[in-house]
Enzyme design. Sequence first.
Site: not given
Ligand code: MV4
Length: 500
Positions: A206, A240, A295, A341
């Site tokens: 995404i 964050k 948490r 933060r």
């Molecule tokens: C993704 C994504 C785009 N597409 N999955 C980053 C941490 C992990 N827990 C999941 N993450 C992501 N998964 C799909 N299919 C983009 C991220 C991602 C992201 C997600 C949440 C908060 C910050 C982020 C920073 C970079 C990439």
Amino acid sequence: MNPPFGKVLIANRGEIAVRVIRACREMGIATVAVFSDADRESLHVLLADEAVLLGPAPAAESYLAIDKIIAAARATRADAVHPGYGFLAENAAFADACAAAGLTYIGPPPAAIRAMGDKMAARRTAIQMKVPVVPGTERPLADDAEAARVAGEVGYPVMIKAALGGGGKGMRLVRQPSELAGALRAARSEAGGAFGDSSVYIERYIDEPRHIEIQVLADGHGGVVHLGERECSIQRRHQKLIEESPSPVVTPEMRRQMGDAACRIAAAAGYVNAGTVEFLVDRDRRFYFLEMNTRLQVEHPVTELVTGRDLVKEQLRIAAGEKLGFTQDDVTWTGWAIECRINAEDPYANFIPSPGLIEGLRPPSGPWVRDDSGVYEGYTVPRFYDTLMAKLIVWGADREAAIARMARALGEYKVVGIQTTIPVLQHIMGHPDFLAGRLSTQFMERLMHADRPEAAGRHRTVAIIAAALAAYDRAGRQAPIPSSGLSAWRRALRPGGRSR
Ligand code: MV4
């Protein structure tokens, strides 16, 4: 009301330990702090009723040492243990050890921690509960051939993710078939090293998603409610920087749908206590389940300010076996909250940690300003732990008012002696994309790369502001504040004085 516990040990440090101590004190619960050699003078130690030295500064010998913490709880005759966030929060073995020692763990059942720690199992739970997930695999990939087939089906680009991952570890973006085999190998080896399990799965990628999460509370009697969303898209390398509630893109209908989805997942996992269900939200505002955090989270205060509910007190009551004292229909949301933060990092030097003596400190205050801090003037920020010093949280009647208030409060916030994230937070509060609510997880990358000509073409305003910030920085650095003497930092605390 009778206090839910007589005495609680807080297995953490810094602002979150202080936050839990405050809730306990207001409820008439005695508190035990634990601390390392590096934290003898930390605020949580000064504020708790009792404090127990765990050992040397490295976390492995102090805040991660399960036996030492259990021994401290036994020695002080604590009834319950609050893990905070980080360290042993989300460590099922620690929750088990508390139970084995006759201590109430103020968090979810170990089985729920384990179930949600496996991202693939969590994904299957979401699918079962008819919660949307990003198209991809439900089982670990057997081999390269299967990976190629699935990637072809869901369509490039794809993400490879570690089954036990989270926080971006073991995650690889694959833009085209030729990159697949290499990315698989890299993700597997990183996952194997970090989690001892090299299982990986695939999801469609995404692009520029938002990160929006739902706060849930579940009691041990089948009661599950959600407290709405937090928008957490402004992050850097999975840390964050700014969170807000509500999200600029979430409508009441979307909140109901995401909230209901989060409650279904929590119920299916046998979840009890406070938890967070994370979603990715795409450009068309479709949401997809990502993972569940078992948490209390750093950013919980924004939810507290818009719902008027104290999440730590709810955690304590739930852990003591009480029923939730309210239903979903009782939950209402008022106004807008933003959290920044304040990290001991140098935003002008790639956010390198900036530990050291806080020579001068003047935190903001005034109406609807909350400073959840773990530090004080004269305190030395140790180099051993994460850099979060304080969280500045404000409330306003609407988003504009909250932003104006945050900008005002950041302007009042003066820290002398070490570098902090305050300047970059101030910068973002004035950023046109932030003001317009145009957020994505790529926001910070854009901001930081705005000095590259090709990026500047696409993001001109960002580049101009970044250049101004750099100039301000150069000017600031020409006249370093002397590190001694009262008058030096007093000057720095004046309006226009630099926050360092
Ligand atoms: C993704 C994504 C785009 N597409 N999955 C980053 C941490 C992990 N827990 C999941 N993450 C992501 N998964 C799909 N299919 C983009 C991220 C991602 C992201 C997600 C949440 C908060 C910050 C982020 C920073 C970079 C990439």
